[in-house]
Write a protein that holds these residues in place. Structure first.
Motif: not given
Lengths: 290, 273
Positions: B50-58
């Protein structure tokens, strides 16, 4: 002074001043520094500075961490250097055959690791090497090997860093080998063929001798670069396990910029300079003999 | 072996080599889009489910990585411009102007190529401290503003500019500065592009000197910032991969676009070196 000399002076001034003040002067001062006991107390008050001649060097040569650090550095360069040369020469030969298609594509792919940021790929490899979930051990598991604690096992830690260094660096020397290969006249291969030489014979008696100067250049450049290894162990192991990945530059960094023993650290740097100079001279001498 | 079999064996070997070479970069990209913990599951995921941009947002929101991005860019851009300007001026003087001691001065400069920079780093730090440049961008910039490699590269190229061209301009009354700026620099454009590409990338990737001179987090470049981050976030694999992507991708893309200049520079530096 004639007009041309005056113009030259103006054009040279900025670069010469910068290089003089921020490179040559510090190098000379570095040698002077290595003959003093410059440390934390000297930074507080310059009057604490004393000239101690070669005592830093004597102390270094008598300490075990010095021999460990330089031993590790030489191990890295003596294994990693030839490995880089072999892999990059192999890649250059494969990319450069007359049969090869998509040459530019393969050249670009093999070169890509060279432009990546060393610190970033060191972090990536640290996870690839992870004993439990690292991809390397998982791949080995499929063929019934491992698991190996790559960075945690004193026997494998430096070897793991060598593999990273070869991956990161072989594209650079490959490009130089390709340039060298393209300078070999096709007629030499034709002549060798007529004399009955097979592929191996042509490689040994045409390619290798004709690449002589290229080998020398590659050998010197790789040795100079590898003897300065620092970022990989700094990021991946901090010198561990059991000091197996402490390197010369790392020792200098820790002594100089962590403990502020700058006189002592300058002596480390200067000995590294001598080792690099010796490595360069040995290779030039070896080349002359052949 | 016939030609066709040979070709298949050759290209299979090349393709395997390419896969091994690209795998670490691919995995870094892939893991950076994973949710926390996904990079360490068994059996492994090669691509995020489930690709996510969560790491970049963090990284941008909480860890303020944009600051390091700005530091890296400012330092690399100023070094690139300065180095191209100063090296081209000096390279021009060494290649095209006659003055007493030219050969000797040039020979002296070349010695610098075999001196490891670490030898001067300790006094350089003390000098920067005297100049109050520790923990400033200038402290990271100034030592790279002129390089012997750059001067060498540009001199070799400029040797091939015909002397008659410059003499003709002199007869027409052009000043030395004008000759350099309007005749020599336009002719040297390819090598200037090479040096610019080279300096930008090596400054962007540089680690040891920025680590020493930039002791405060507010001035960290990307390599220094992610090295420090990786100490605190050892277990956050996906986060660290995202920070590595942010560091590597700009130079990797630049290389793909400008590789002609970059590789030309390496060859020029090696063949004649």
């Amino acid at each position: 002074m004639n007009a041309e000399t005056r113009a030259a002076l103006l054009f040279l001034a900025p670069a010469m001043l910068l290089i003089g003040i921020f490179f040559f002067a510090p190098v000379i001062a570095g040698f002077a520094l290595s003959l003093t006991d410059f440390d934390l107390y000297t930074i507080g008050d310059i009057h604490n500075l004393r000239f101690i001649a070669l005592r830093n060097y004597r102390e270094l040569l008598g300490s075990s961490i010095f021999w460990t650090a330089f031993g590790n550095t030489l191990y890295f360069a003596l294994v990693g250097g030839p490995l880089t040369v072999i892999v990059s020469l192999g890649a250059a030969l494969l990319v450069n055959t007359r049969l090869t298609r998509y040459k530019a594509f393969f050249r670009t792919v093999y070169f890509a690791p060279v432009v990546t940021t060393l610190v970033a790929v060191s972090i990536v490899f640290k996870y690839l090497y992870h004993p439990r979930f690292g991809v390397v051990n998982r791949a080995l598991g499929h063929i019934g090997l491992g698991p190996v604690d790559w960075l945690g096992d004193p026997r494998f830690a430096m070897l793991s860093i060598i593999i990273l260094a070869v991956w990161k660096g072989f594209g650079y020397t490959m490009i130089i080998f390709i340039a060298g290969l393209q300078n070999i006249p096709e007629e030499l291969y034709e002549a060798a063929k007529i004399d009955g030489a097979g592929p191996w014979g042509r490689f040994r008696h045409v390619t290798v001798p004709m690449l002589g100067p290229t080998f020398l250049f590659v050998g010197i450049v790789v040795a100079i670069g590898q003897l300065q290894i620092f970022a990989e162990p700094y990021v991946m192991t901090m010198g561990g396990p059991l000091n197996r990945t402490v390197t010369a530059v790392m020792l200098m960094y820790q002594q100089g910029f962590k403990w502020w023993r700058m006189g002592y650290a300058a002596a480390v740097a200067f000995i590294l300079f001598l080792v690099i100079g010796a490595a360069t001279l040995v290779q030039m001498r070896f080349q002359e003999k052949r | 072996m016939n030609r066709r079999a040979q070709s298949i064996a050759l290209h299979t070997t090349l393709a395997i080599g390419a896969i091994i070479t690209l795998f670490p970069i691919f995995w870094m990209l892939s893991a950076s889009f994973m949710t926390a913990g996904e990079a360490t599951v068994v059996p492994p995921h090669l691509v995020p489910h489930a690709p996510t941009l969560a790491q970049y947002r963090e990284l941008f929101v909480r860890l303020n990585i944009a600051r390091a991005f700005v530091s890296s860019t400012v330092i690399a851009v100023i070094v690139t411009i300065g180095c191209v300007l100063f090296s081209s001026m000096a390279g021009y003087a060494f290649a095209k102007l006659r003055f007493p001691g030219r050969q000797r001065l040039f020979g002296l400069l070349l010695i610098a190529l075999v001196i490891p920079p670490q030898v001067g780093m300790l006094p350089l730090f003390l000098l920067m401290k005297q100049l109050h440049l520790v923990n400033t961008y200038w402290g990271a910039i100034i030592p790279s503003l002129a390089t012997v490699f750059g001067i060498f590269l540009i001199r070799q190229f400029m040797l091939s500019i015909p002397q008659e061209l410059l003499e003709a301009a002199r007869l027409d009354g052009a000043s030395e500065l004008r000759i350099y700026w309007s005749i020599v620099l336009p002719l040297a454009r390819p090598i200037l592009a090479t040096l610019a590409t080279f300096m930008f990338m090596s400054t962007w990737n540089d680690f040891m000197w920025p680590l020493i001179i930039l002791s405060n987090q507010s001035h960290y470049t990307l390599p220094v910032a992610i090295a420090s981050l990786s100490g605190e976030h050892v277990l956050d694999v996906e986060l660290m991969m995202a920070s590595s992507v942010l560091t590597v991708l700009p130079v990797l893309l630049l290389f793909v676009v400008l590789q002609r200049y970059y590789i030309a520079g390496l060859m020029a530096g090696s063949v004649k070196g």
